[in-house]
Motif scaffolding. Structure first.
Motif, short mmCIF file in Angstrom:
data_model
loop_
_atom_site.label_atom_id
_atom_site.label_comp_id
_atom_site.label_asym_id
_atom_site.label_seq_id
_atom_site.Cartn_x
_atom_site.Cartn_y
_atom_site.Cartn_z
N PRO A 380 -19.84 -2.95 38.00
CA PRO A 380 -19.31 -2.13 39.10
C PRO A 380 -17.88 -1.64 38.91
N ILE A 381 -17.18 -2.07 37.83
CA ILE A 381 -15.75 -1.76 37.72
C ILE A 381 -15.47 -0.77 36.59
N GLY A 382 -16.48 -0.18 35.97
CA GLY A 382 -16.24 0.73 34.86
C GLY A 382 -15.34 1.89 35.26
N PHE A 383 -14.13 1.94 34.67
CA PHE A 383 -13.13 2.90 35.12
C PHE A 383 -13.57 4.34 34.85
N ASN A 384 -14.19 4.58 33.70
CA ASN A 384 -14.64 5.94 33.39
C ASN A 384 -15.66 6.43 34.41
N LEU A 385 -16.46 5.51 34.94
CA LEU A 385 -17.45 5.89 35.94
C LEU A 385 -16.77 6.39 37.21
N PHE A 386 -15.68 5.72 37.61
CA PHE A 386 -14.95 6.14 38.80
C PHE A 386 -14.31 7.51 38.59
N VAL A 387 -13.73 7.71 37.40
CA VAL A 387 -13.10 9.00 37.11
C VAL A 387 -14.13 10.12 37.17
N LEU A 388 -15.29 9.89 36.55
CA LEU A 388 -16.35 10.91 36.55
C LEU A 388 -16.92 11.13 37.94
N GLN A 389 -16.98 10.09 38.74
CA GLN A 389 -17.47 10.25 40.10
C GLN A 389 -16.56 11.21 40.87
N MET A 391 -14.71 13.53 39.52
CA MET A 391 -14.75 14.86 38.91
C MET A 391 -16.06 15.60 39.21
N THR A 392 -17.17 14.86 39.35
CA THR A 392 -18.48 15.50 39.46
C THR A 392 -19.13 15.38 40.84
N GLY A 393 -18.72 14.37 41.61
CA GLY A 393 -19.33 14.17 42.93
C GLY A 393 -20.64 13.42 42.90
N HIS A 394 -21.09 12.99 41.72
CA HIS A 394 -22.34 12.24 41.63
C HIS A 394 -22.15 10.79 42.09
N GLU A 395 -23.26 10.14 42.45
CA GLU A 395 -23.20 8.73 42.82
C GLU A 395 -22.95 7.88 41.58
N MET A 396 -22.37 6.70 41.81
CA MET A 396 -22.04 5.81 40.71
C MET A 396 -23.28 5.43 39.90
N GLY A 397 -24.39 5.17 40.58
CA GLY A 397 -25.61 4.78 39.88
C GLY A 397 -26.10 5.86 38.94
N TYR A 398 -26.02 7.11 39.35
CA TYR A 398 -26.44 8.24 38.50
C TYR A 398 -25.58 8.31 37.25
N ILE A 399 -24.27 8.18 37.42
CA ILE A 399 -23.35 8.26 36.27
C ILE A 399 -23.58 7.08 35.33
N ALA A 400 -23.79 5.89 35.88
CA ALA A 400 -24.02 4.70 35.05
C ALA A 400 -25.30 4.85 34.22
N ARG A 401 -26.35 5.40 34.84
CA ARG A 401 -27.61 5.61 34.10
C ARG A 401 -27.43 6.68 33.01
N ALA A 402 -26.63 7.70 33.31
CA ALA A 402 -26.37 8.74 32.31
C ALA A 402 -25.62 8.18 31.12
N ALA A 403 -24.74 7.20 31.36
CA ALA A 403 -23.92 6.62 30.29
C ALA A 403 -24.62 5.50 29.55
N LEU A 404 -25.81 5.07 30.03
CA LEU A 404 -26.49 3.92 29.44
C LEU A 404 -26.79 4.09 27.95
N PRO A 405 -27.27 5.27 27.49
CA PRO A 405 -27.49 5.42 26.04
C PRO A 405 -26.22 5.22 25.22
N MET A 406 -25.09 5.66 25.74
CA MET A 406 -23.81 5.47 25.04
C MET A 406 -23.48 3.98 24.93
N PHE A 407 -23.81 3.23 25.97
CA PHE A 407 -23.59 1.78 25.96
C PHE A 407 -24.38 1.13 24.82
N PHE A 408 -25.64 1.51 24.69
CA PHE A 408 -26.47 0.91 23.64
C PHE A 408 -26.00 1.34 22.25
#
Length: 437
Positions: A380-389, A391-408
């Motif tokens: 819940p504390i990923g700083f890039n997720l907050f910045v993108l939220q 900038m884009t207005g998307h929900e945190m869950g959407y951004i986290a799922r979008a970033a999941l491939p990068m995590f792997f």
């Protein structure tokens, strides 16, 4: 049993302070104060003042605010627009098209910034509207930007590597060179993923760019010349032995001011804003480092770091098993703390383990940075997720799922580093033997 009680006590005090909103640096000092009061008869106040002064007066640490200021200056220039205009003609025809500008743009800006947040904001403010206008998949746009922005933590001048180097007393310059090849490899892995997704995904149907002649592409490349020259001056001066990391940072600040002035972006307002932004960020990191130094001393009196290192040694873990334990540990920790806080909070305990295992501390610095990069995109504390939220207005869950491939992909990068440690050690070893060899 006694060591377990000490760990529980320290964790209880730490999370109580953090949970009540106390700043991370002050929370670390609070834990250290409790440890000093309970496990030593030394005067706590005098010890704290001496330790904080010693940790804050390091010449090596001077590079930190200078590199931060350089990034703040460039953040307020037209650098992102110029990078997009210079890169897009060359990347448009690759599988994945202009999504690659997210990755290459972040890689370029990371080489003059050192901050993940600054990299994300600078590249994102230009690329997101442009890619949306060309109907690139939103999830791919956001995910690649979230992942590639973490390169600001690895590619020199990396703030995370400066903090790590000061904490474990390793050469900042060697750490910078250790991060170059792994950073480029990770960027290549991100681009490989984008290319494969574009080839095999039926939803990847952006508007095609107008074809440009080779000479038109070359003419557009002139917009990249200023930032490339700045990278060459900063990184090249260190590699050639002409400047230390701190001196290269000072040269970088001057270069950034010249670049901003040449673009007409340097006004008194932007100058003071960049200076105050750098001051705030530097003060925050310096407070965390000071708290970590005091905590390291306090934990030394308890004997906890050595006891834990000896305890793990009795388990007879192989190097690979130890690294896997640390991988999981830092991933979990990264869900609740930012990368720099994770590094300074844990090094007092982790460093003895790593030394006893015979792991090169320069290589381990790159390992740690790759892992704490994941913390930037893990809820819940990923700083890039907050910045993108924002900038884009998307929900945190959407951004986290979008970033999941990068995590792997970052997890995969950890195993690449383990299999090919020369990625992180070859350049520093070459530098030790001299740039001419």
């Amino acid at each position: 049993m006694e060591n377990l009680s000490i760990i529980v006590l320290f964790l209880f005090v730490l999370f109580t302070l953090l949970g009540t909103g106390v700043w991370v640096g002050l929370a670390l000092m609070g834990v250290a104060w409790v440890g000093m009061e309970l496990f030593t008869t030394r005067p706590v106040g005098d010890t704290m003042v001496t330790t904080i002064w010693a940790s804050s007066s390091s010449w090596t640490l001077t590079a930190l605010p200078l590199f931060i200021w350089m990034g703040e200056i460039l953040f307020r220039t037209r650098l992102s627009e110029d990078m997009f205009r210079g890169l897009s003609p060359w990347l448009a025809r690759l599988p994945g098209g202009l999504v690659h500008t997210n990755i290459v743009g972040c890689t370029v800006f990371a080489a003059v910034s050192g901050s993940s947040a600054a990299t994300l904001t600078t590249v994102g403010k230009m690329s997101i509207p442009e890619l949306r206008a060309r109907e690139y998949p939103e999830r791919m746009v956001i995910g690649t930007l979230a992942g590639a922005a973490t390169l600001g933590l690895m590619i020199p001048p990396s703030l995370a590597l400066i903090v790590y180097g000061v904490t474990v007393n390793e050469s900042i310059t060697q750490l910078f060179f250790a991060g170059m090849l792994p950073g480029l490899v990770l960027a290549g892995m991100f681009m490989g993923y984008v290319a494969l997704h574009a080839v095999f995904s039926s939803s990847f149907r952006p508007i095609q760019e107008t074809a440009m002649t080779f000479m038109d592409k070359v003419r557009n490349s002139r917009y990249l010349i200023p930032v490339i020259c700045l990278i060459i001056v900063v990184i090249g001066s260190m590699y050639l032995g002409l400047a230390t990391a701190t001196e290269a940072a000072a040269v970088g600040v001057i270069g950034a001011l010249v670049l901003a002035a040449s673009q007409g972006s340097l006004t008194w307002s932007t100058f003071t804003e960049s200076l105050m932004g750098a001051t705030r960020t530097s003060a925050m990191i310096a407070l965390i480092l000071a708290g970590a130094a005091f905590l390291k001393l306090a934990m030394g009196f308890t004997g906890l770091p050595r006891a834990l290192a000896d305890g793990i040694a009795t388990l007879e873990l192989t190097r690979f098993e130890l690294l896997m334990v640390l991988l999981v540990f830092y991933i979990i920790l990264g869900m609740f703390l930012d990368g720099i806080s994770s590094v300074v909070l844990t090094m007092a305990v982790v460093e003895p383990m790593v030394r006893d295992a015979g792991i090169d501390l320069v290589w381990f610095g790159i390992f740690v940075v790759v892992v704490v990069e994941m913390a930037q995109i893990t809820p819940p504390i990923g700083f890039n997720l907050f910045v993108l939220q924002g900038m884009t207005g998307h929900e945190m869950g959407y951004i986290a799922r979008a970033a999941l491939p990068m995590f792997f992909i970052m997890v995969l990068m950890v195993f690449v580093l383990i299999l090919f440690p020369e990625l992180a050690t070859w350049l520093p070893e070459t530098m030790r033997s001299g740039p001419s060899t």
